[in-house]
Design a protein around this motif. Structure first.
Motif, PDB file in Angstrom:
ATOM      1  N   ALA A 110      92.663  36.639 -49.405  1.00 36.50           N
ATOM      2  CA  ALA A 110      94.088  36.518 -49.709  1.00 36.50           C
ATOM      3  C   ALA A 110      94.852  36.026 -48.492  1.00 36.50           C
ATOM      4  CB  ALA A 110      94.641  37.859 -50.170  1.00 36.50           C
ATOM      5  N   HIS A 111      96.082  35.571 -48.724  1.00 29.29           N
ATOM      6  CA  HIS A 111      96.922  35.141 -47.612  1.00 29.29           C
ATOM      7  C   HIS A 111      97.160  36.321 -46.669  1.00 29.29           C
ATOM      8  CE1 HIS A 111      98.844  31.547 -49.964  1.00 29.29           C
ATOM      9  NE2 HIS A 111      97.545  31.407 -49.742  1.00 29.29           N
ATOM     10  N   TRP A 112      96.960  36.058 -45.361  1.00 31.61           N
ATOM     11  CA  TRP A 112      97.163  37.109 -44.369  1.00 31.61           C
ATOM     12  C   TRP A 112      98.628  37.122 -43.944  1.00 31.61           C
ATOM     13  CZ3 TRP A 112      98.870  38.523 -39.657  1.00 31.61           C
ATOM     14  CH2 TRP A 112      98.375  39.713 -39.128  1.00 31.61           C
ATOM     15  N   PRO A 113      99.245  38.318 -43.769  1.00 32.64           N
ATOM     16  CA  PRO A 113      98.652  39.653 -43.895  1.00 32.64           C
ATOM     17  C   PRO A 113      98.571  40.109 -45.346  1.00 32.64           C
ATOM     18  CG  PRO A 113     100.942  39.839 -43.181  1.00 32.64           C
ATOM     19  CD  PRO A 113     100.624  38.367 -43.227  1.00 32.64           C
ATOM     20  N   CYS A 114      97.363  40.439 -45.777  1.00 24.86           N
ATOM     21  CA  CYS A 114      97.125  40.914 -47.138  1.00 24.86           C
ATOM     22  C   CYS A 114      97.499  42.395 -47.223  1.00 24.86           C
ATOM     23  CB  CYS A 114      95.665  40.703 -47.516  1.00 24.86           C
ATOM     24  SG  CYS A 114      94.515  41.512 -46.376  1.00 24.86           S
TER      25      CYS A 114
END
Length: 251
Positions: free
Chosen positions: A12-16
């Motif tokens: 997933a896109h960080w920060p997840c």
């Protein structure tokens, strides 16, 4: 994972969600320091992502890195809050609807047993992708973070232990997943039994000793293949399951 700025563990896109929870716990006494830290990463990510996605909006990047971490309305989100404690009316860890991966949602709907992988060192990691394949020899497979301490220990020792966890191990599972503070180290609390394959929880439902056979990149993770060399089963206990981002018990 730079320059994609996705979580190496979940994609997933960080920060997840797990990263946000871990950061809130780590900086729980200093929200200003958290915002400064995230601001620096936002600048770094902005430079790298602009080359990959020229159409990206700076406002979206600001909300992604800083929006969730700001205290809203004077109310803080409590991790493992006590009964009656105030929490914010929205989930600060929720991924925006437009960013939710359908594949990740599918994976979330597959209930998985929670296990603890440990290796001499010691090192450990909570893993919910463990699979046992009977045969001659019996084998064990699992997906783990290739940058985790436990993989470095497994690679060096060539062996590791896998323990199925139960409902009493919720906090232990969070600790080894990096979601709960571990002052003094991951193995500082609890009762542990030493084995040639690594320490195992004394109150677990048993453990399996595995010899590393091979490992290769698989998706965002590392697919580990091993031969089961020893199995020590205690009295049967109820399993701890991971389903849709939460722990569950069989009823």
């Amino acid at each position: 994972m730079r320059p994609l700025w996705r979580c190496r563990a979940c994609g997933a896109h960080w920060p997840c969600q797990p990263a946000r929870l871990g950061l809130l716990v780590e900086y729980r006494q200093d929200r200003a320091a958290l915002l400064v830290y995230l601001g620096g990463l936002m600048v770094e990510a902005g430079d790298q992502l602009a080359r990959l996605h020229p159409q990206a909006r700076p406002a979206d990047l600001h909300e992604r890195f800083l929006g969730w971490a700001r205290a809203r309305g004077g109310t803080m989100f409590h991790v493992n809050h006590e009964p009656g404690a105030e929490i914010h009316h929205t989930d600060p860890f929720a991924v925006p609807a437009g960013q939710r991966s359908p594949v990740r949602r599918l994976r979330g709907r597959l209930a998985a047993p929670v296990t603890l992988w440990t290796a001499p060192g010691p090192a450990g990691l909570t893993v919910s992708s463990t699979l046992v394949a009977e045969g001659e020899p019996d084998r064990l497979l699992g997906l783990i973070d290739p940058e985790s301490d436990v993989w470095a220990a497994i690679e060096e020792a060539g062996r590791f232990a896998v323990s199925p966890l139960g409902p009493p191990h919720r906090q232990l599972a969070d600790r080894f997943a990096g979601l709960f503070p571990s002052p003094g180290g991951l193995f500082a609390t609890g009762s542990w039994t030493d084995t040639p394959y690594g320490p195992v929880p004394s109150d677990a439902g048993g453990w399996a000793g595995c010899r590393l056979d091979a490992a290769r990149e698989y998706g965002w993770g590392l697919l580990v293949e091993a031969t089961i060399e020893a199995v020590d089963l205690a009295e049967e206990t109820m399993p701890l399951l991971h389903y849709r981002g939460r722990y569950h018990e069989l009823t």
